[in-house]
Design a protein around this motif. Structure first.
Motif, PDB file in Angstrom:
ATOM      1  N   ILE A 138       0.834  -1.200   0.000  1.00 35.79           N
ATOM      2  CA  ILE A 138       0.000   0.000   0.000  1.00 35.79           C
ATOM      3  C   ILE A 138       0.867   1.247   0.000  1.00 35.79           C
ATOM      4  O   ILE A 138       0.485   2.279  -0.565  1.00 35.79           O
ATOM      5  N   GLU A 139       2.061   1.169   0.583  1.00 38.30           N
ATOM      6  CA  GLU A 139       2.971   2.314   0.548  1.00 38.30           C
ATOM      7  C   GLU A 139       3.404   2.614  -0.886  1.00 38.30           C
ATOM      8  O   GLU A 139       3.553   3.785  -1.263  1.00 38.30           O
ATOM      9  N   ASP A 140       3.597   1.558  -1.685  1.00 35.50           N
ATOM     10  CA  ASP A 140       3.929   1.764  -3.100  1.00 35.50           C
ATOM     11  C   ASP A 140       2.775   2.449  -3.823  1.00 35.50           C
ATOM     12  O   ASP A 140       2.982   3.356  -4.635  1.00 35.50           O
ATOM     13  N   THR A 141       1.558   2.001  -3.547  1.00 34.08           N
ATOM     14  CA  THR A 141       0.380   2.616  -4.158  1.00 34.08           C
ATOM     15  C   THR A 141       0.261   4.076  -3.747  1.00 34.08           C
ATOM     16  O   THR A 141      -0.053   4.949  -4.564  1.00 34.08           O
ATOM     17  N   LEU A 142       0.508   4.367  -2.480  1.00 27.34           N
ATOM     18  CA  LEU A 142       0.417   5.745  -1.998  1.00 27.34           C
ATOM     19  C   LEU A 142       1.485   6.629  -2.639  1.00 27.34           C
ATOM     20  O   LEU A 142       1.253   7.821  -2.879  1.00 27.34           O
ATOM     21  N   ARG A 143       2.646   6.052  -2.921  1.00 26.86           N
ATOM     22  CA  ARG A 143       3.684   6.832  -3.606  1.00 26.86           C
ATOM     23  C   ARG A 143       3.187   7.239  -4.990  1.00 26.86           C
ATOM     24  O   ARG A 143       3.392   8.376  -5.430  1.00 26.86           O
ATOM     25  N   TYR A 144       2.515   6.326  -5.695  1.00 22.09           N
ATOM     26  CA  TYR A 144       1.923   6.674  -6.983  1.00 22.09           C
ATOM     27  C   TYR A 144       0.845   7.744  -6.799  1.00 22.09           C
ATOM     28  O   TYR A 144       0.782   8.725  -7.560  1.00 22.09           O
ATOM     29  N   CYS A 145      -0.004   7.557  -5.790  1.00 25.44           N
ATOM     30  CA  CYS A 145      -1.074   8.526  -5.522  1.00 25.44           C
ATOM     31  C   CYS A 145      -0.505   9.916  -5.266  1.00 25.44           C
ATOM     32  O   CYS A 145      -1.097  10.925  -5.671  1.00 25.44           O
ATOM     33  N   TYR A 146       0.626   9.970  -4.589  1.00 23.38           N
ATOM     34  CA  TYR A 146       1.268  11.268  -4.348  1.00 23.38           C
ATOM     35  C   TYR A 146       1.588  11.954  -5.669  1.00 23.38           C
ATOM     36  O   TYR A 146       1.269  13.138  -5.867  1.00 23.38           O
ATOM     37  N   HIS A 147       2.208  11.225  -6.578  1.00 24.06           N
ATOM     38  CA  HIS A 147       2.669  11.848  -7.822  1.00 24.06           C
ATOM     39  C   HIS A 147       1.517  12.297  -8.713  1.00 24.06           C
ATOM     40  O   HIS A 147       1.604  13.349  -9.359  1.00 24.06           O
ATOM     41  N   VAL A 148       0.448  11.524  -8.780  1.00 18.17           N
ATOM     42  CA  VAL A 148      -0.628  11.878  -9.706  1.00 18.17           C
ATOM     43  C   VAL A 148      -1.723  12.736  -9.078  1.00 18.17           C
ATOM     44  O   VAL A 148      -2.502  13.361  -9.793  1.00 18.17           O
ATOM     45  N   ALA A 149      -1.794  12.780  -7.738  1.00 18.62           N
ATOM     46  CA  ALA A 149      -2.881  13.533  -7.103  1.00 18.62           C
ATOM     47  C   ALA A 149      -2.440  14.310  -5.869  1.00 18.62           C
ATOM     48  O   ALA A 149      -2.839  15.462  -5.687  1.00 18.62           O
ATOM     49  N   GLY A 150      -1.627  13.701  -5.011  1.00 19.50           N
ATOM     50  CA  GLY A 150      -1.196  14.414  -3.803  1.00 19.50           C
ATOM     51  C   GLY A 150      -0.473  15.698  -4.133  1.00 19.50           C
ATOM     52  O   GLY A 150      -0.720  16.755  -3.535  1.00 19.50           O
ATOM     53  N   VAL A 151       0.408  15.648  -5.117  1.00 14.13           N
ATOM     54  CA  VAL A 151       1.162  16.843  -5.486  1.00 14.13           C
ATOM     55  C   VAL A 151       0.261  17.884  -6.154  1.00 14.13           C
ATOM     56  O   VAL A 151       0.536  19.090  -6.096  1.00 14.13           O
ATOM     57  N   VAL A 152      -0.841  17.433  -6.767  1.00 16.62           N
ATOM     58  CA  VAL A 152      -1.823  18.389  -7.302  1.00 16.62           C
ATOM     59  C   VAL A 152      -2.460  19.148  -6.144  1.00 16.62           C
ATOM     60  O   VAL A 152      -2.698  20.361  -6.228  1.00 16.62           O
ATOM     61  N   GLY A 153      -2.705  18.445  -5.029  1.00 18.09           N
ATOM     62  CA  GLY A 153      -3.194  19.122  -3.826  1.00 18.09           C
ATOM     63  C   GLY A 153      -2.218  20.181  -3.348  1.00 18.09           C
ATOM     64  O   GLY A 153      -2.619  21.274  -2.917  1.00 18.09           O
ATOM     65  N   LEU A 154      -0.924  19.901  -3.437  1.00 21.99           N
ATOM     66  CA  LEU A 154       0.085  20.884  -3.034  1.00 21.99           C
ATOM     67  C   LEU A 154       0.038  22.119  -3.942  1.00 21.99           C
ATOM     68  O   LEU A 154       0.148  23.259  -3.469  1.00 21.99           O
ATOM     69  N   MET A 155      -0.128  21.894  -5.232  1.00 21.28           N
ATOM     70  CA  MET A 155      -0.211  23.025  -6.161  1.00 21.28           C
ATOM     71  C   MET A 155      -1.501  23.814  -5.949  1.00 21.28           C
ATOM     72  O   MET A 155      -1.506  25.054  -6.007  1.00 21.28           O
ATOM     73  N   MET A 156      -2.602  23.109  -5.695  1.00 26.18           N
ATOM     74  CA  MET A 156      -3.863  23.785  -5.405  1.00 26.18           C
ATOM     75  C   MET A 156      -3.744  24.633  -4.138  1.00 26.18           C
ATOM     76  O   MET A 156      -4.262  25.754  -4.070  1.00 26.18           O
ATOM     77  N   ALA A 157      -3.049  24.103  -3.129  1.00 25.58           N
ATOM     78  CA  ALA A 157      -2.862  24.855  -1.892  1.00 25.58           C
ATOM     79  C   ALA A 157      -2.117  26.155  -2.162  1.00 25.58           C
ATOM     80  O   ALA A 157      -2.431  27.208  -1.584  1.00 25.58           O
TER      81      ALA A 157
END
Length: 332
Positions: free
Chosen positions: A131-150
């Motif tokens: 699940i940590e591997d999946t979350l790393r992918y989630c970071y790149h495709v969506a989590g970092v978008v949250g950072l840019m939105m912030a």
């Protein structure tokens, strides 16, 4: 940028989100005009990059690309991003929009490149064992978008960015659960391979009907894994201006409801694409408004220590959770 060019870019961005993400398009209307403009233009860039790598247009009408061609397109996107940050004139509407929003709101270049790295994971057919591997992918495709939105919402402190990333992670976990079968038919799988092994589902048989009951349990597990990230984001809404808080709370409610529906439908979750009705969206919009208002006075809880940490995140401060605008508050 002259007024005519600016209007054309905004119109392009508005049409892009209207087709590409009906769920987020509804929430985006709640932002003030300047924030909405930035959010729409950022979305247009993200959608464009995704489409270029996948050989699609607004997520549809895909033309199969070889891995070599996809890598070549990805390198072009990286070079265009570099040029946008260098201040060169951008003729592509998506990159002209991105350049404008990045300059106006101080979006860090590392966020843009981290996002492109997520597309590289697809091109390289990355394997996700845990699940940590999946979350790393989630970071790149969506989590970092949250950072840019912030950044667009004026939030740059580390605690706020943690919450912004958490919501992106939750969104993507929901998307993965909703799209498991569709992704599998395209040869993609973002589920932890360890979970599939535990469920007795061979990697090449995810889309087969005979595994639906087991797959429904895996999807429910993924939806449940998103919950603490949705909760973390909720705790941070107080750090945003009221209209932004309302928009983000609404988007959070809509996406979370999609996950709840995937779990409720069980083996039938993939008979048709799960979404939310207009009536449900209106109810979740009202609920988001109430949540945004109540966040102004609610005491904020610190971010749970066990949640996945974004790359480069600084350690959280030990005790800033005493008031509604504490350093631990955030949201995106």
């Amino acid at each position: 940028m002259n007024q005519q060019a600016d209007g054309a870019l905004l119109e392009h961005a508005t049409q892009t989100i209207a087709v590409g993400s009906k769920s987020f398009a509804a929430a985006a209307r709640l932002f003030d005009a300047d924030t909405r403009r930035g959010v729409l233009m950022l979305y247009a860039w993200c959608r464009h990059c995704d489409d270029v790598v996948d050989g699609q247009e607004l997520g549809m009408n895909g033309i199969a690309q070889t891995p070599q061609e996809a890598r070549r397109q990805l390198e072009i996107l990286r070079e265009q991003t570099r040029r946008a940050y260098a201040g060169e004139t951008m003729t592509d509407p998506a990159f002209a929009a991105f350049q404008d929003v990045a300059q106006r709101h101080g979006i860090a270049p590392r966020y843009a490149y981290d996002h492109l790295a997520g597309f590289a994971m697809d091109v390289d057919q990355a394997h996700y064992d845990t699940i940590e591997d999946t979350l790393r992918y989630c970071y790149h495709v969506a989590g970092v978008v949250g950072l840019m939105m912030a950044s667009i919402m004026g939030a740059h402190d580390e605690a706020t960015l943690d919450r912004a990333c958490d919501l992106g992670l939750a969104f993507q976990l929901t998307n993965i659960a909703r799209d498991i079968v569709e992704d599998a038919r395209m040869g993609r799988c973002y589920l932890p391979a360890a979970w599939l092994r535990e469920a007795g589902i061979p990697p090449g048989e995810i889309a087969l009907e005979r595994h639906r009951a087991a797959l429904a349990r895996v999807a429910a597990r993924l939806v449940e894994h998103a919950e603490p990230y949705y909760a973390s984001a909720t705790e941070g809404i107080a750090a945003l201006p009221l209209r932004s808080a309302w928009a983000i709370a609404t988007a959070r409610n809509v996406y979370r409801q999609i996950g709840i529906e995937v779990k409720r439908r069980g083996v039938h979750a993939w008979d048709e694409r799960v979404g939310t009705s207009r009536a449900a969206k209106l109810w979740l919009l009202a609920k988001g408004g109430a949540g945004a208002l109540s966040s102004r006075w609610r005491r904020q809880a610190p971010r749970p220590a066990g949640l996945w940490r974004r790359p480069g995140a600084e350690p959280a401060a030990p005790s800033f959770s005493e008031g509604p605008h504490a350093a631990h508050a955030a949201g995106a």
